[in-house]
Design an enzyme around this catalytic site. Structure first.
Site, short mmCIF file in Angstrom:
data_model
loop_
_atom_site.label_atom_id
_atom_site.label_comp_id
_atom_site.label_asym_id
_atom_site.label_seq_id
_atom_site.Cartn_x
_atom_site.Cartn_y
_atom_site.Cartn_z
N GLU A 184 0.86 -1.19 0.00
CA GLU A 184 0.00 0.00 0.00
C GLU A 184 0.89 1.24 0.00
OE1 GLU A 184 -3.39 -0.27 2.49
OE2 GLU A 184 -3.84 1.89 2.39
N ARG A 185 0.67 2.11 -0.96
CA ARG A 185 1.47 3.34 -1.12
C ARG A 185 2.96 3.03 -1.30
NH1 ARG A 185 -3.17 5.84 -2.19
NH2 ARG A 185 -4.60 5.74 -0.45
N GLU A 308 -10.20 4.61 9.48
CA GLU A 308 -10.42 4.26 8.07
C GLU A 308 -11.01 2.86 7.92
OE1 GLU A 308 -6.54 5.14 6.26
OE2 GLU A 308 -7.16 7.23 6.01
N ARG A 341 -1.20 3.83 16.96
CA ARG A 341 -1.23 4.98 16.05
C ARG A 341 -2.34 5.97 16.42
NH1 ARG A 341 -1.90 4.02 10.49
NH2 ARG A 341 -0.25 5.41 9.82
N ARG A 358 -11.33 17.56 10.54
CA ARG A 358 -10.52 16.34 10.72
C ARG A 358 -9.23 16.61 11.49
NH1 ARG A 358 -8.23 12.65 5.73
NH2 ARG A 358 -6.40 11.83 6.81
N ASP A 387 -2.51 14.31 7.04
CA ASP A 387 -2.04 13.02 6.51
C ASP A 387 -0.88 13.23 5.54
OD1 ASP A 387 -1.87 10.38 5.91
OD2 ASP A 387 -3.69 10.28 4.70
N GLU A 415 3.99 9.41 -0.58
CA GLU A 415 2.58 9.25 -0.95
C GLU A 415 1.97 10.52 -1.54
OE1 GLU A 415 0.11 7.91 2.26
OE2 GLU A 415 -1.73 8.26 1.14
#
Ligand code: GCV
Length: 703
Positions: A184-185, A308, A341, A358, A387, A415
């Protein structure tokens, strides 16, 4: 006079020069130990004939092997490996305890903590010893890499008295590798660890990766995605994971894993994963026990929960502290660490709600839990509150958890910063965050908070998402490795400057030619600013497709959805109002001193203006430009500067090997083209929104 002498020397120098330009793939990273040309003869005279390791261990053997390899490659001299300290010039490897037994002059009062090292030359009866002394075996290895780095950068090792201690105990790397081998990424190819739902048979690259990590002081690596597949903890997987730990161990890199909080149900067969349920707690204990039976030096777990779409304690009305502690208690008897996290937020926010934000989520959620986490829990906080954007303020959460261990999460994988197709050296950005003063009871720079110094925490440090892959260059762009190097160096010593780091990396990776060093370092140091200029202006964030690949320009995608990366652009103005007075109140999460800096337009720095405030396009910045003209200008300047990177690279043609020269050149040309796409997309988008023409008449002309 012997006429042959000078000819041979000249020939040798020419040949040595030629060999340093041999085609290179980048696979060696900064550990290529290129032959040192010029000055080498005199230096060779100062290099010993032998290496003596005062003890044997996997890590000390790596140090010894590395030393022999490095000296042979840089200086063309093969060191003999000796067992005993004898009366000859030698490099001596050992911990402080080992070394003191043989060298009485070495004081034990120097503060040589775990993982620290001391490079010291001593002379006895006309003989010279280069002592590489470690606080532990890992410290000896780190000292060896530091010694070789000096030689490779053409620095003298004649007289050494250099003692270094790492800033913090936690200096981890993370990989977001999936069990099927995708990442991922990840932008550097498929996983070096997994393929087809199993650990790879051939873990050669895993060992090589550990060597690179160790050379910059990284001491643990979590190898699987934080969006964790619960199968990572099934019994079948353990022997496979133990093989990865075996590949890491000689380099002092401990294995860590990401785990899913729902594992007791998903793979444990329980009916609940409620962290306060005794059966779930027992399951974690037994599972962790099995892990340590196989991998006694296991580092610990990383957990992403309630984020998420991941499972989390909220499903049972429990808190993050409940969730973290149940796993931490299972790890505690084995010395393991739990990295929890702080990336917890609602991704279904109401876009119409002007108070929704957010950026506030992590603080709102975790601040009330301060003091409730066990001592082997570390809260892992992304550098900014959103992010991994091209520009964000330091997360206010760093200043809000005085009774909790903290680590900063950085991202080497780019990313939102060009995905290794664009050059973007991140050390200057990371430094801004690390140096940012949270002003909680006096001066409290973020780096000292995460080091655990500010509030005397037992643990703290750094974790970065790296995502190397099978690509020969590891990250997909030869220059992107500067970010991995910089991450390790900053985790070791966050006081090091970006300039020092970029010069070090360039020398090690491309050689010591002064034009090469000046050119590449200069390119690295300007690249973040350039990328920011053509992507996300004034703190608006990277204006990419938020809901997709996070690569192409797409300012529209930021709005009208629940992800909360909004920029609130309309026909009159742009920016998120996060003030205490009229906005979301985000600024209130900082200390009063920091609030003062961000709350008013007069004191808010231009570079974060649109992160903190909603302003009309005609608002005049400190620079004297209007917001809209700044947006236009910065995109045009950034586009031109990206093209300038190509020209700068062309200056060093013939001064580095052709293979890497051509590869980087192609990538820079591609980047220059993409920068124009970004420029035109973003500038036109703002032109259409605002209806205000570019004072320089460029926008809308599509030139
Ligand atoms: C692993 C961002 C990324 C996700 C990532 C997430 C995280 O949202 O786009 O791919 O998930 O951060 O850090 O958990």
């Amino acid at each position: 006079m012997n006429l042959l002498g000078p000819t041979v020397v000249v020939l040798a120098v020419v040949l040595a020069g030629a060999s340093s330009l041999r085609a290179e793939t980048g696979a060696e990273g900064w550990l290529r130990y290129a032959p040192i040309v010029g000055g080498a003869v005199s230096r060779r005279g100062t290099i010993p004939d032998a290496v003596i390791s005062l003890r044997n261990s996997d890590v000390l053997n790596s140090a010894k092997g590395e030393l022999i390899r490095g000296i042979a490659s840089t200086l063309g001299k093969r060191l003999r490996a000796e067992q005993n300290v004898s009366a000859e010039n030698a490099v001596v490897l050992g911990t402080l305890e080992d070394v003191r037994r043989h060298f009485r002059e070495i004081e034990s009062s120097r503060p040589l903590g775990p993982d620290g090292f001391w490079l010291r030359t001593v002379r006895n009866g006309g003989k010279k010893h280069w002592l590489i002394i470690g606080g532990n075996d890992r410290g000896v290895l780190y000292g060896t890499f530091a010694f070789l780095s000096r030689i490779a950068r053409d620095r003298s090792v004649d007289d050494l008295d250099d003692l270094e201690t790492p800033s913090a105990p936690i200096r981890w790397a993370s990989q977001w590798d999936n069990l099927d081998g995708s990442i991922e990424r990840g932008y550097g190819g498929r996983s070096i660890f997994f393929d087809n739902d199993a650990v790879r048979g051939d873990l050669t690259r895993a060992g090589q990766y550990a060597r690179l990590l160790a050379s910059v002081g990284i001491n643990a690596c979590a190898i699987n995605n934080v969006n964790a597949d619960p199968r990572i903890l099934i019994a079948d997987f353990l022997p496979q994971l133990a093989r990865v730990a075996d590949a890491f161990r000689p380099w002092g890199v401990k294995l860590a894993l990401s785990v899913d909080l729902g594992s007791p149900v998903a793979v444990g067969g329980l009916k609940t994963f409620d962290p306060l349920d005794s059966a779930a707690a027992e399951w974690w204990k037994e599972t962790v026990h099995e892990v340590y039976k196989r991998i006694p030096d296991f580092a610990g777990f990383v957990v992403k929960a309630d984020s998420e779409g991941r499972s989390g304690p909220s499903q049972y009305g429990r808190t993050a502290a409940d969730a973290a502690n149940v796993i931490a208690r299972a790890l505690k008897p084995h010395g393991g660490i739990l990295m929890y996290r702080a990336f917890v937020y609602n991704h279904h926010l109401d876009w119409h709600d002007m108070k929704a934000d957010r950026a506030k989520a992590a603080y709102d959620y975790f601040h009330p839990l301060d003091g409730k986490f066990d001592d082997n829990v570390v809260l892992q906080i992304k550098y900014g509150p959103i992010d991994f954007q091209v520009r964000e303020p330091a997360s206010p959460l760093f200043g809000a958890m005085q009774h909790t261990n903290e680590a900063i999460e950085l991202q080497v994988t780019q990313e939102y910063t060009g995905q290794q197709r664009h050059l973007c050296f991140l050390a200057p950005m990371w430094k801004q965050i690390l140096d940012f003063d949270m002003h909680v009871n006096g001066a409290t720079p973020t780096k000292e908070i995460v080091e655990g110094k500010t509030w005397r925490r037992p643990l703290g440090g750094f974790n970065a998402v790296v995502n190397v892959g099978l690509d020969e260059t590891w990250l997909g762009h030869p220059l992107a490795m500067a970010n991995l190097y910089a991450y390790g160096r900053l985790a070791w010593n966050p006081d090091q400057s970006s300039e020092e780091i970029s010069a070090e990396w360039t020398r090690l990776t491309f050689g010591n030619n002064s034009q090469v060093v000046a050119t590449i370092s200069g390119m690295l140091l300007s690249s973040w600013h350039i990328y920011e200029s053509y992507t996300g202006p004034l703190g608006a964030g990277t204006l990419t497709d938020i809901v997709g690949s996070h690569y192409q320009p797409n300012p529209d995608s930021a709005e009208h959805n629940g992800w909360g990366q909004w920029i609130r652009a309309d026909s009159q103005g742009v920016g998120m109002d996060r003030t205490i007075t009229t906005g979301t109140g985000y600024i209130g999460q900082y200390s009063p001193e920091v609030q003062k800096k961000y709350e008013t337009l007069a004191s808010c720095p231009d570079e974060l203006l649109l992160f903190m405030h909603h302003v009309p396009y005609t608002y005049v910045l400190h620079s004297g430009k209007t917001v809209i003209q700044h947006i236009y200008d910065s995109h045009y300047d950034g586009g031109a500067e990206a093209a300038g990177l190509v020209r700068q690279w062309e200056w060093i043609r013939g001064k580095i090997d052709d293979q890497r020269y051509e590869e980087v050149l192609n990538k820079l040309k591609y980047q220059a083209g993409e920068a124009i796409v970004w420029r035109d997309t973003v500038a036109n988008w703002f032109f259409q929104k605002s209806g205000i023409p570019d004072a320089k008449g460029r926008v809308g002309r599509m030139s």
